[in-house]
Design a protein around this motif. Structure first.
Motif, short mmCIF file in Angstrom:
data_model
loop_
_atom_site.label_atom_id
_atom_site.label_comp_id
_atom_site.label_asym_id
_atom_site.label_seq_id
_atom_site.Cartn_x
_atom_site.Cartn_y
_atom_site.Cartn_z
N LEU A 70 83.11 5.99 29.87
CA LEU A 70 84.42 5.78 29.25
C LEU A 70 85.58 5.85 30.25
CD1 LEU A 70 83.92 8.00 26.06
CD2 LEU A 70 83.68 5.52 26.26
N THR A 71 85.30 5.59 31.52
CA THR A 71 86.37 5.70 32.52
C THR A 71 87.50 4.72 32.25
OG1 THR A 71 85.17 4.23 34.01
CG2 THR A 71 84.90 6.59 34.36
N THR A 72 87.20 3.56 31.71
CA THR A 72 88.26 2.60 31.39
C THR A 72 89.20 3.18 30.34
OG1 THR A 72 86.72 0.78 31.83
CG2 THR A 72 88.73 0.25 30.61
N LEU A 73 88.63 3.85 29.35
CA LEU A 73 89.45 4.51 28.33
C LEU A 73 90.31 5.61 28.96
CD1 LEU A 73 90.21 5.01 25.36
CD2 LEU A 73 88.25 6.58 25.25
N GLY A 74 89.74 6.35 29.89
CA GLY A 74 90.49 7.40 30.57
C GLY A 74 91.69 6.86 31.31
N TYR A 75 91.49 5.78 32.05
CA TYR A 75 92.62 5.17 32.76
C TYR A 75 93.64 4.58 31.78
CZ TYR A 75 90.17 5.73 37.19
OH TYR A 75 89.55 6.26 38.28
N GLY A 76 93.16 4.03 30.69
CA GLY A 76 94.06 3.50 29.67
C GLY A 76 94.93 4.60 29.08
N LEU A 77 94.33 5.77 28.84
CA LEU A 77 95.10 6.89 28.30
C LEU A 77 96.13 7.39 29.31
CD1 LEU A 77 92.32 8.90 26.44
CD2 LEU A 77 94.13 7.50 25.44
N LEU A 78 95.81 7.36 30.59
CA LEU A 78 96.77 7.76 31.62
C LEU A 78 97.97 6.80 31.64
CD1 LEU A 78 94.47 8.80 34.61
CD2 LEU A 78 95.63 10.27 32.96
N ILE A 79 97.68 5.51 31.52
CA ILE A 79 98.75 4.52 31.49
C ILE A 79 99.61 4.71 30.23
CG2 ILE A 79 99.22 2.04 31.26
CD1 ILE A 79 96.71 1.62 33.06
N LEU A 80 98.96 4.93 29.09
CA LEU A 80 99.70 5.17 27.84
C LEU A 80 100.56 6.42 27.94
CD1 LEU A 80 97.29 4.35 24.88
CD2 LEU A 80 99.49 3.31 25.41
N SER A 81 100.07 7.42 28.63
CA SER A 81 100.83 8.65 28.80
C SER A 81 102.15 8.37 29.53
CB SER A 81 100.01 9.67 29.58
OG SER A 81 100.79 10.78 29.91
N GLY A 82 102.07 7.64 30.61
CA GLY A 82 103.28 7.28 31.34
C GLY A 82 104.21 6.41 30.52
N LEU A 83 103.62 5.51 29.75
CA LEU A 83 104.41 4.63 28.90
C LEU A 83 105.15 5.43 27.82
CD1 LEU A 83 105.09 1.65 28.27
CD2 LEU A 83 103.15 1.68 26.70
N PHE A 84 104.47 6.36 27.18
CA PHE A 84 105.12 7.19 26.16
C PHE A 84 106.25 8.01 26.76
CE2 PHE A 84 102.04 6.12 23.08
CZ PHE A 84 102.49 6.60 21.86
N LEU A 85 106.03 8.57 27.94
CA LEU A 85 107.07 9.37 28.58
C LEU A 85 108.29 8.50 28.90
CD1 LEU A 85 107.92 12.10 29.69
CD2 LEU A 85 106.85 11.45 31.86
N THR A 86 108.05 7.31 29.44
CA THR A 86 109.14 6.41 29.79
C THR A 86 109.92 5.97 28.55
OG1 THR A 86 107.85 5.63 31.68
CG2 THR A 86 109.69 4.25 30.97
N VAL A 87 109.21 5.57 27.52
CA VAL A 87 109.87 5.12 26.29
C VAL A 87 110.65 6.28 25.66
CG1 VAL A 87 109.44 4.34 23.92
CG2 VAL A 87 108.28 3.24 25.82
N GLY A 88 110.07 7.46 25.64
CA GLY A 88 110.75 8.61 25.07
C GLY A 88 112.04 8.96 25.80
N LEU A 89 111.99 8.95 27.13
CA LEU A 89 113.19 9.23 27.91
C LEU A 89 114.25 8.15 27.72
CD1 LEU A 89 111.64 10.57 31.23
CD2 LEU A 89 112.96 11.86 29.55
N TYR A 90 113.80 6.90 27.69
CA TYR A 90 114.74 5.78 27.49
C TYR A 90 115.43 5.90 26.13
CZ TYR A 90 116.58 1.18 26.56
OH TYR A 90 117.42 0.15 26.22
#
Length: 89
Positions: free
Chosen positions: A50-70
């Motif tokens: 499930l490494t692809t899922l793991g990397y996807g979750l890391l990307i989503l994490s950064g995306l959520f943080l960016t959207v939340g701050l914006y």
């Protein structure tokens, strides 16, 4: 001009600011959850397929943080502009 507001309006402004901060904290909480989930998937050998899922979750994490701050900054500016443009009493 928030100093010129009556008590009811001043309290409404404070509630609005607190709601905006609460929303930012929800985005931050979700981002941290996604980050820890992604890192856990990447670190556990049992979940190696499930490494692809793991990397996807890391990307989503950064995306959520960016959207939340914006959204936090954008809404804060809108709130401040609205209360600055109120007519003087």
């Amino acid at each position: 001009m928030p100093d010129d507001l009556i008590l009811r309006d001043h309290l409404a402004l404070e509630r609005t600011h607190l709601a905006n901060e609460r929303t930012l904290l929800a985005y931050l909480r979700t981002s941290i959850f996604l980050l820890t989930s992604g890192l856990s998937i990447l670190r556990l050998e049992v979940l190696a397929p499930l490494t692809t899922l793991g990397y996807g979750l890391l990307i989503l994490s950064g995306l959520f943080l960016t959207v939340g701050l914006y959204r936090f900054v954008a809404h804060r500016k809108k709130i401040d502009q609205y209360y600055r443009n109120l007519p003087q009493q």
